[in-house]
Design a protein around this motif. Structure first.
Motif, PDB file in Angstrom:
ATOM      1  N   PHE A   1       0.838  -1.206   0.000  1.00 31.55           N
ATOM      2  CA  PHE A   1       0.000   0.000   0.000  1.00 31.55           C
ATOM      3  C   PHE A   1       0.872   1.256   0.000  1.00 31.55           C
ATOM      4  CE2 PHE A   1      -1.534   3.457   2.672  1.00 31.55           C
ATOM      5  CZ  PHE A   1      -2.641   3.880   1.949  1.00 31.55           C
ATOM      6  N   MET A   2       1.876   1.281   0.885  1.00 29.70           N
ATOM      7  CA  MET A   2       2.707   2.484   1.011  1.00 29.70           C
ATOM      8  C   MET A   2       3.479   2.729  -0.272  1.00 29.70           C
ATOM      9  SD  MET A   2       3.276   4.846   3.301  1.00 29.70           S
ATOM     10  CE  MET A   2       3.221   6.015   1.977  1.00 29.70           C
ATOM     11  N   GLN A   3       4.000   1.673  -0.899  1.00 29.46           N
ATOM     12  CA  GLN A   3       4.742   1.840  -2.146  1.00 29.46           C
ATOM     13  C   GLN A   3       3.821   2.332  -3.257  1.00 29.46           C
ATOM     14  OE1 GLN A   3       8.313   1.388  -2.571  1.00 29.46           O
ATOM     15  NE2 GLN A   3       7.606   2.749  -4.209  1.00 29.46           N
ATOM     16  N   ALA A   4       2.606   1.780  -3.340  1.00 29.26           N
ATOM     17  CA  ALA A   4       1.652   2.225  -4.358  1.00 29.26           C
ATOM     18  C   ALA A   4       1.282   3.691  -4.146  1.00 29.26           C
ATOM     19  CB  ALA A   4       0.394   1.349  -4.333  1.00 29.26           C
TER      20      ALA A   4
ATOM     21  N   ILE B   1       4.898   1.764  10.421  1.00 29.65           N
ATOM     22  CA  ILE B   1       5.599   3.039  10.287  1.00 29.65           C
ATOM     23  C   ILE B   1       6.591   2.945   9.123  1.00 29.65           C
ATOM     24  CG2 ILE B   1       6.952   4.809  11.479  1.00 29.65           C
ATOM     25  CD1 ILE B   1       4.289   4.111  12.899  1.00 29.65           C
ATOM     26  N   PHE B   2       6.543   3.945   8.242  1.00 28.79           N
ATOM     27  CA  PHE B   2       7.442   4.008   7.096  1.00 28.79           C
ATOM     28  C   PHE B   2       8.090   5.379   7.028  1.00 28.79           C
ATOM     29  CE2 PHE B   2       4.123   1.008   6.017  1.00 28.79           C
ATOM     30  CZ  PHE B   2       4.828  -0.071   5.493  1.00 28.79           C
ATOM     31  N   ASP B   3       9.350   5.425   6.617  1.00 30.38           N
ATOM     32  CA  ASP B   3       9.994   6.676   6.227  1.00 30.38           C
ATOM     33  C   ASP B   3       9.924   6.731   4.711  1.00 30.38           C
ATOM     34  OD1 ASP B   3      10.564   7.447   8.793  1.00 30.38           O
ATOM     35  OD2 ASP B   3      12.693   6.947   8.710  1.00 30.38           O
TER      36      ASP B   3
ATOM     37  N   VAL C   1       0.737   3.985   8.805  1.00 32.09           N
ATOM     38  CA  VAL C   1      -0.302   3.345   8.005  1.00 32.09           C
ATOM     39  C   VAL C   1      -1.051   2.364   8.894  1.00 32.09           C
ATOM     40  CG1 VAL C   1      -0.702   1.792   6.048  1.00 32.09           C
ATOM     41  CG2 VAL C   1       1.039   3.575   5.886  1.00 32.09           C
ATOM     42  N   ARG C   2      -2.382   2.391   8.801  1.00 33.94           N
ATOM     43  CA  ARG C   2      -3.182   1.405   9.531  1.00 33.94           C
ATOM     44  C   ARG C   2      -4.404   1.039   8.721  1.00 33.94           C
ATOM     45  NH1 ARG C   2      -4.605   5.889  13.649  1.00 33.94           N
ATOM     46  NH2 ARG C   2      -2.573   5.338  14.437  1.00 33.94           N
TER      47      ARG C   2
ATOM     48  N   ILE D   1      -8.191   0.704   8.376  1.00 27.69           N
ATOM     49  CA  ILE D   1      -9.385   1.299   8.972  1.00 27.69           C
ATOM     50  C   ILE D   1     -10.589   0.800   8.183  1.00 27.69           C
ATOM     51  CG2 ILE D   1     -10.603   3.450   9.487  1.00 27.69           C
ATOM     52  CD1 ILE D   1      -7.800   4.811   9.586  1.00 27.69           C
ATOM     53  N   ASP D   2     -11.480   0.083   8.851  1.00 29.62           N
ATOM     54  CA  ASP D   2     -12.659  -0.489   8.200  1.00 29.62           C
ATOM     55  C   ASP D   2     -12.281  -1.299   6.960  1.00 29.62           C
ATOM     56  OD1 ASP D   2     -14.336   0.646  10.133  1.00 29.62           O
ATOM     57  OD2 ASP D   2     -14.546   2.507   8.980  1.00 29.62           O
ATOM     58  N   GLY D   3     -11.208  -2.079   7.064  1.00 25.50           N
ATOM     59  CA  GLY D   3     -10.794  -2.953   5.981  1.00 25.50           C
ATOM     60  C   GLY D   3     -10.027  -2.279   4.852  1.00 25.50           C
ATOM     61  N   VAL D   4      -9.686  -0.994   5.018  1.00 29.17           N
ATOM     62  CA  VAL D   4      -8.979  -0.242   3.971  1.00 29.17           C
ATOM     63  C   VAL D   4      -7.710   0.360   4.575  1.00 29.17           C
ATOM     64  CG1 VAL D   4      -9.144   1.704   2.363  1.00 29.17           C
ATOM     65  CG2 VAL D   4     -11.172   0.320   2.847  1.00 29.17           C
ATOM     66  N   TRP D   5      -6.575   0.202   3.885  1.00 27.77           N
ATOM     67  CA  TRP D   5      -5.337   0.830   4.348  1.00 27.77           C
ATOM     68  C   TRP D   5      -5.439   2.333   4.188  1.00 27.77           C
ATOM     69  CZ3 TRP D   5      -2.280  -1.816   7.265  1.00 27.77           C
ATOM     70  CH2 TRP D   5      -2.120  -3.185   7.076  1.00 27.77           C
TER      71      TRP D   5
END
Length: 95
Positions: free
Chosen positions: A6-9, A61-63, A79-80, A82-86
């Motif tokens: 998710f974070m990379q996208a 946690i990401f930098d 990133v967490r 929430i209701d099934g969505v990052w």
């Protein structure tokens, strides 16, 4: 999709200028934080680097650093799911 994917996208969408996709990834709190952090960012963004820092409970946690002509900007992003969505829930500056 896991938190790293998710974070990379998200970072790739930011570099590609896909603003609607970037905005939907943010909680309202993170949206308020990102405006100030990106004010000094290079424009256009040309690349990014995502580094996993830690995980505590449901928080990942990401930098994340964004690079362009004349500089870069880095931030720590929480990133967490929430209701099934990052979602990106928190952003702070990284020196």
């Amino acid at each position: 999709m896991n938190a790293q994917e998710f974070m990379q996208a998200h970072a790739d969408n930011a570099v590609a200028g896909k603003i609607p996709e970037v905005m939907k990834d943010l909680t309202p709190e993170a949206l308020a934080q990102v405006m100030g952090l990106m004010a000094g960012a290079p424009n256009p963004l040309k690349s990014n680097k995502v580094v996993a820092v830690s995980q505590a409970g449901g928080d990942h946690i990401f930098d994340v650093s964004y690079f362009g002509d004349g500089g870069s900007v880095s931030m720590r992003e929480t990133v967490r799911e929430i209701d099934g969505v990052w979602k990106i829930a928190l952003l702070t500056a990284v020196p």
